[in-house]
Design a protein around this motif. Sequence first.
Motif, PDB file in Angstrom:
ATOM      1  N   VAL A  34      -5.567   1.235  -5.101  1.00  0.00           N
ATOM      2  CA  VAL A  34      -6.750   1.672  -5.678  1.00  0.00           C
ATOM      3  C   VAL A  34      -6.946   1.217  -7.254  1.00  0.00           C
ATOM      4  CG1 VAL A  34      -8.837   3.029  -5.550  1.00  0.00           C
ATOM      5  CG2 VAL A  34      -7.378   3.092  -3.681  1.00  0.00           C
ATOM      6  N   GLU A  35      -7.609   0.701  -7.694  1.00  0.00           N
ATOM      7  CA  GLU A  35      -7.672   0.349  -9.179  1.00  0.00           C
ATOM      8  C   GLU A  35      -7.621   1.702  -9.965  1.00  0.00           C
ATOM      9  OE1 GLU A  35     -10.041  -2.398 -12.341  1.00  0.00           O
ATOM     10  OE2 GLU A  35     -10.552  -2.261 -10.307  1.00  0.00           O
ATOM     11  N   SER A  37      -5.648   4.083 -10.310  1.00  0.00           N
ATOM     12  CA  SER A  37      -5.047   5.356  -9.769  1.00  0.00           C
ATOM     13  C   SER A  37      -3.808   5.084  -8.938  1.00  0.00           C
ATOM     14  CB  SER A  37      -6.005   5.911  -8.674  1.00  0.00           C
ATOM     15  OG  SER A  37      -6.119   5.207  -7.524  1.00  0.00           O
ATOM     16  N   GLU A 160      -9.986  -1.471   3.782  1.00  0.00           N
ATOM     17  CA  GLU A 160     -10.350  -0.241   3.019  1.00  0.00           C
ATOM     18  C   GLU A 160     -10.766   0.911   3.889  1.00  0.00           C
ATOM     19  OE1 GLU A 160     -12.263  -1.097  -0.701  1.00  0.00           O
ATOM     20  OE2 GLU A 160     -10.664  -2.347  -1.514  1.00  0.00           O
ATOM     21  N   ILE A 180     -12.444   9.562  -7.272  1.00  0.00           N
ATOM     22  CA  ILE A 180     -11.945   8.093  -7.129  1.00  0.00           C
ATOM     23  C   ILE A 180     -12.918   7.374  -5.961  1.00  0.00           C
ATOM     24  CG2 ILE A 180     -10.031   6.578  -6.453  1.00  0.00           C
ATOM     25  CD1 ILE A 180      -8.290   8.920  -7.227  1.00  0.00           C
ATOM     26  N   ASN A 183     -16.307   6.418  -7.289  1.00  0.00           N
ATOM     27  CA  ASN A 183     -16.349   5.373  -8.160  1.00  0.00           C
ATOM     28  C   ASN A 183     -16.036   4.189  -7.658  1.00  0.00           C
ATOM     29  OD1 ASN A 183     -16.851   7.005 -10.526  1.00  0.00           O
ATOM     30  ND2 ASN A 183     -14.728   7.524 -10.975  1.00  0.00           N
ATOM     31  N   HIS A 184     -15.234   4.064  -6.620  1.00  0.00           N
ATOM     32  CA  HIS A 184     -14.876   3.039  -5.719  1.00  0.00           C
ATOM     33  C   HIS A 184     -15.840   2.547  -4.848  1.00  0.00           C
ATOM     34  CE1 HIS A 184     -11.957   0.025  -4.454  1.00  0.00           C
ATOM     35  NE2 HIS A 184     -12.490   0.037  -3.050  1.00  0.00           N
TER      36      HIS A 184
END
Length: 971
Positions: A34-35, A37, A160, A180, A183-184
């Motif tokens: 995950v970008e 993180s 995902e 997280i 936001n994702h």
Amino acid sequence: MMAAASTCIQDGSLLVNGKTLLTGVPFNVKVSPVESSAAFFFGATSSIPSSRHVFSLGVLQEFQFLCLFKHKIWWMIPRVGKLACEIPMETQMLLLEVKEKSALCDGDSLPLSTEKTFYVLLLPVLEGSFRATLQGARSNELQICVESGDANVQTTNVSEVVFMNSGDNPFKLIKDSIKILENHMGTFKHIDNKKVPGHLDWFGWCTWDAFYQDVDPQGIKEGLERFMEGGCPPRFLIIDDGWQETSNDFQKEGEPFVEGSQFASRLTDIKENGKFRGLKQDIPCYDLQEFTNFIKESYGLKFVYVWHALLGYWGGLHPSSETMKKYNPKIEYPIQSPSNTGNLRDIAMDSLEKFGVGVIDPQRIFDFYNDLHSYLASSGVDGVKVDVQTLLETLGFGHGGRVALTGRYQEALEESIARNFGANNLICCMNHNSDSFYSSKRSAVARASEDFMPRDPTCQTLHIASVAFNSLLMGEIVVPDWDMFQSKHFTAKFHGAARALSGSTVYVSDEPDHHDFELLKKLVLPDGSILRARCSGRPTRDCLFIDPVMDGKNFLKIWNLNQLSGVIGAFNCQGAGNWPLKEGSENILTSTSKPLTITGHISPLDIDYIGDIAGDDWTGDCAIYAFNSGSLSRLPKEGKIQVSLGTLEFEVFTISPVKVYNSHHFAPIGLIDMYNSGGAIEGLLCSQLPSRCKIQIKTRGCGRFGAYSSSKPSYCTVKGEEAKFNYNTEDGLLIIHLEVAAQQDDDSSVGLEDKEQGGESLSFDFASVGDAGESDEAEAEAEEYEEPPEDAKLFVGNLPYDIDSEGLAQLFQQAGVVEIAEVIYNRETDRSRGFGFVTMSTVEEAEKAVVLYNRYDLNGRLLTVNKAARRGSQPERPPRTFQPTYRIYVGNIPWDIDDARLEQVFSEHGKVISARVVYDRESGRSRGFGFVTMSSEAEMSEAIANLDGQTLDGRTIRVNAAEERPRRNTF
């Protein structure tokens, strides 16, 4: 294959922080980071397209786990274990406790074995049209179940669907992970970014268990009257099921009862039924609007909510109703997932599957909600409780699947609430599926568990455990509503104490004349407000992986935070019920139906984040007040208190960090006759001078206020008037009685002040001593101390605004001994008013100070110094001028918010002239409020309308015009 710095797959094994979690990971399972993180996602592929896949992730190694799973279609419960085969279907959160052993050497000594613990969190989520859950297999494989709910919506690949993250604090791990994902995914909001409805701060009454579907205006009127007479006025009311116009095609009058047909009733009109129309005896009302206005005016209600189902009613809308035809409802037959039927079946769901549901045309969903809610709003209704929400997961066929259908309904519902009930007044219910959780952008309150069931004695302890464990996940997305209870139920005190720790509202479903007002007054202030804790109540860290209902060994500990203290409730849930398990399965857990006495421990360290409340200058000690026993103890933060509780017994502990002011050790407890004592404290300020120490506390409510003090104060004041107090030298318990505030508005029917007006300003004055432990010497010094003569008090005017009390004292020390120096501050803005008072030790020194400092140039301003007016007369004051500004008061600000962040928040609603957080002059810490000045009245109004009641970093801020702010307690 690396997924993140601390996570990888090597030789078919998944490693996290070097520890093997899964072995035999199949080749079709993929992980992706995950970008920004250390978290990652699981995905998997199949060669065959399908609307439902079950993928193996590999064999889960033996770890203590906690999971939250849907045991029936509507509701979640927790389960703990060690093996993957114990993880049930429909698991929506899985938390693993991973222990690592390491060796430490100290010089020539032998290595010492230590154990380090970290936690791994797995959250199955939504991806496109698919929703995932976790489950275990007999081979101890951990599996992902992925399904769309529509046979026509198929896939061969998901990338995902399960989120994994790790950390050393389980509560922070869950919070950070949800943020997280927020936001994702972009499909939902964290609770910090939602507006919280105002009813949460008030005591309420729901009509359900009082009347069930027989609710009518006469019963509501009678119930409200009884509450008022008992001194516990509800400020919000939920008119539950029974007010709507419905019909049932499957149960005819005079015919034998058809099991389950009660759930097949369908809505025929958006308006109230005949019980709420027409003139009633002693109620001068003809319809819902007049009745709502009547009960608000007569009984001081602030909020009136009504119930409805997500599809209008249990069985949806009636297709043949002329009123409903505009929404084009069609009868559809629900299809349950094999995962649902693999756990416990539910009679309501099975009945709807049999009789069908009148489903609203997806293109007309918003029209229906908007018509219903606009009518209710025009009738004086302030909000709605929306029930039966997870029904949508069974209706996805032909609508693009369960995720898509839930998203459409959720968006339409939230848009209608925003349009018609601007304060986000919505309570979601029966919505415990991830489809709803991860589609919730505005909904801020949801029921945390299955209903309180007064007629089933075996469900009481299960209810308390369920709401606490479910709040671990739900509390990051919504404010979990722990449901109503009945104050005269045999478990009422058990439930009441738990509600006090919930961080949510407190409401009951008492029948008229069936009340325990002695109990309710431990929860409700005379104005109808409650002492709501800051967070969602959750199990303590050492309770996360135990079964507090059936292991026969442990009681449940629930923790929460207040402004200046923590609170822990210990509840013995053993020996009174069993968790519902899959029918026909072996009950592998142990329990007993006989009452059990459980012994355990309470420690300040049970409260996560206690150090954040205490601040950097904390001694490490805590004062611990036990509610039921009335005992006060002082412990180091690592200390423990042993507690023994019988089945359905409880104790509530207020844990307040001890701070040192001069040499005095002090910790406020709060209103010690309220379960959540510390919820009454809103602020503390200490003024320290060489010879005196004054501790000022901002509080609300009435009754016995308690504090721990290492020494007896010289005197105490309440709202500036000296008050009697009791001090126990053995345990340091200081008690002062706060009276009920008098009503200011003679026209009000309530008779007591509202929360915004009530409260007290307390002050404890101590004489300084060299050693805090020498209490006898301190008392002797206090008794021998002589107050300086009144003529030694000076008025000091035209002070520079940046001079504080300490600076004033230092200036006047050249004239002699300064006993007291005080700069006067504006009560609303906390800014200096440009004058103050100095009391010298003698009249001669005061006269010398006048000669030295009258017309003295201080930072470009000529001081005015003369003898202060005697008590009862008016002192000389410098002239004050006022200029109109568009200034806003901002209350309940998170502690780490600074001026720049405050300006950023308000700049989204106009040009900010200034933004200032108010800080404590002694400690330098934020006092939790501030002021913002906008450039125009329109921008000020827009900011207030959009930000009042919003959640900022976990706290609900209060935003209103500073000039019109209700007068609060100050020091």
